[in-house]
Design an enzyme around this catalytic site. Structure first.
Site, mmCIF file in Angstrom:
data_model
loop_
_atom_site.group_PDB
_atom_site.id
_atom_site.type_symbol
_atom_site.label_atom_id
_atom_site.label_comp_id
_atom_site.label_asym_id
_atom_site.label_seq_id
_atom_site.Cartn_x
_atom_site.Cartn_y
_atom_site.Cartn_z
ATOM 1 N N TYR A 47 0.835 -1.203 0.000
ATOM 2 C CA TYR A 47 0.000 0.000 0.000
ATOM 3 C C TYR A 47 0.869 1.252 0.000
ATOM 4 O O TYR A 47 0.614 2.207 0.697
ATOM 5 C CB TYR A 47 -0.941 -0.012 1.215
ATOM 6 N N HIS A 129 5.931 -3.953 -12.798
ATOM 7 C CA HIS A 129 7.256 -3.770 -13.388
ATOM 8 C C HIS A 129 7.803 -5.162 -13.669
ATOM 9 O O HIS A 129 7.661 -6.065 -12.844
ATOM 10 C CB HIS A 129 8.159 -3.010 -12.414
ATOM 11 N N ASP A 212 12.868 0.963 -18.848
ATOM 12 C CA ASP A 212 12.739 1.648 -17.564
ATOM 13 C C ASP A 212 14.105 1.818 -16.899
ATOM 14 O O ASP A 212 14.447 2.901 -16.413
ATOM 15 C CB ASP A 212 11.804 0.844 -16.656
#
Length: 369
Positions: A47, A129, A212
């Site tokens: 979270y 990712h 990335d």
């Protein structure tokens, strides 16, 4: 959809064959169907910056959401935000779609000890990712759907643009599809988070990871160094650091130019927004400041990423407790540009204090009247 109340762990329903996920065009709202995850629970694991944005957007779209997080401040935040918050293992066990949103360096431990033992056949595991899959840091189960859904933006804009109805770009890859439903379910998740409003582009998890990492290791350092060197050249020549800081980047003008360039085009934004003086100055030196040496460095950095050299170095750094990050922090905090920015923030704080005094005076005058 069922909202955040309890419901069946997965929906068993007949669906048409999924569209071709290898196509080159983008997916939009019209390509997603919320019924493809109807009756399913989604476990948001982690979270943090992205996890909160995913969880809140999913909930607002009517998806049943569980949050799995270790016992820390993020877990407390999830509880305060009204989520059914559990241990990671319990959240995974009670969900059929699992979004892994913890940092890359935590994937191995979290996945093998708390996620993998609780996955069932037909579950959908989604990564934000592709790092851990690209570099084989985790072993994927054979009977679980696996996808990449990688937003090209950090958490705050994901939430803000969901609220304003626009959404953000995301990359999508179907990594494993034993059920034949991976794409449909992934697109339904993407729609619920707001990504299909902007567009979702099919990109392999390997390419997403390498792009990335290259952006982080080549383009970002080069941009930071360009601003730092500009600042140092000007201040060493006697210019006041504060206006230098503002003209080089802190005013936000350059950032706005790059934001505009994202839609207009890198060269087109100069043509459309720059004065003749600006355009002449840009073209006079464009292509002359960075030579083949920089290009060669870019190639070496990319090779280091692709052959696993960076992952090896990262693992060693992590095992040692990230000592180079602490050294980097000491260096940038002592830099002239950081000190100038501290001064500038103090000047803005004085503006706030002055405004507060003025507001208090105005309220006092009104009360006296």
């Amino acid at each position: 959809m069922t909202g955040t109340s309890a419901g069946p762990r997965r929906a068993c329903r007949s669906v048409p064959a999924p569209p071709d996920w290898k196509r080159s065009s983008m997916y939009f709202d019209r390509d997603a169907n919320p019924q493809d995850i109807e009756g399913e629970r989604v476990a948001v694991i982690g979270y943090g910056i992205q996890g909160k944005a995913f969880a809140v957007n999913l909930r607002d779209s009517g998806v049943a959401v569980l949050v799995g997080n270790r016992d820390d401040e993020y877990r407390k935040a999830a509880i305060e935000d009204g989520f059914d918050t559990r241990t990671i293992a319990d959240a995974v066990a009670d969900a059929s779609i699992i979004l892994l949103l913890v940092p890359d360096e935590a994937h191995q431990e979290v996945y093998h000890s708390q996620i993998s033992p609780h996955l069932d056949d037909g579950d959908l595991l989604v990564f934000a990712h592709g790092f851990s899959v690209r570099f084989a840091r985790i072993a994927l189960p054979p009977n679980v759907d696996v996808a990449l859904l990688a937003p090209k933006m950090f958490g705050k804009p994901i939430r803000q643009r969901y609220l304003d109805g626009s959404g953000v770009l995301a990359f999508l890859d179907v990594i494993a599809d034993p059920s034949g439903r991976t794409l449909r379910r992934s697109l339904a998740i993407a729609q619920a988070v707001g990504f299909t409003r902007y567009g979702v582009l099919p990109v392999s998890h390997a390419v997403e990871t390498e792009l990335d990492l290259f952006q982080e290791q080549f383009l970002t350092p080069m941009l930071i160094d360009a601003i730092r060197i500009s600042f140092e050249v000007l201040t060493e020549s006697g210019y006041d650091p504060i206006p230098v800081l503002l003209d080089m980047h802190a005013s936000g003008e350059m950032a706005e130019m790059l934001i505009e360039a994202a839609s207009t085009g890198l060269f087109e934004v100069i043509e459309q927004q720059g004065s003749p003086t600006c355009r002449f100055g840009v073209q006079r030196y464009l292509g002359t400041l960075l030579g083949e040496e920089v290009r060669d460095k870019g190639r070496r950095i990319l090779a280091d990423i692709r052959d696993g050299g960076f992952v090896e170095a990262l693992s060693a750094e992590a095992a040692a407790g990230y000592p180079s990050l602490a050294e980097y922090q000491r260096e940038y905090r002592a830099s002239g540009i950081t000190k100038a920015h501290d001064r500038y923030r103090s000047m803005l704080d004085e503006r706030g204090a002055a405004t507060g005094v003025a507001d208090a005076g105005e309220k006092g005058a009104k009360n006296a009247a």
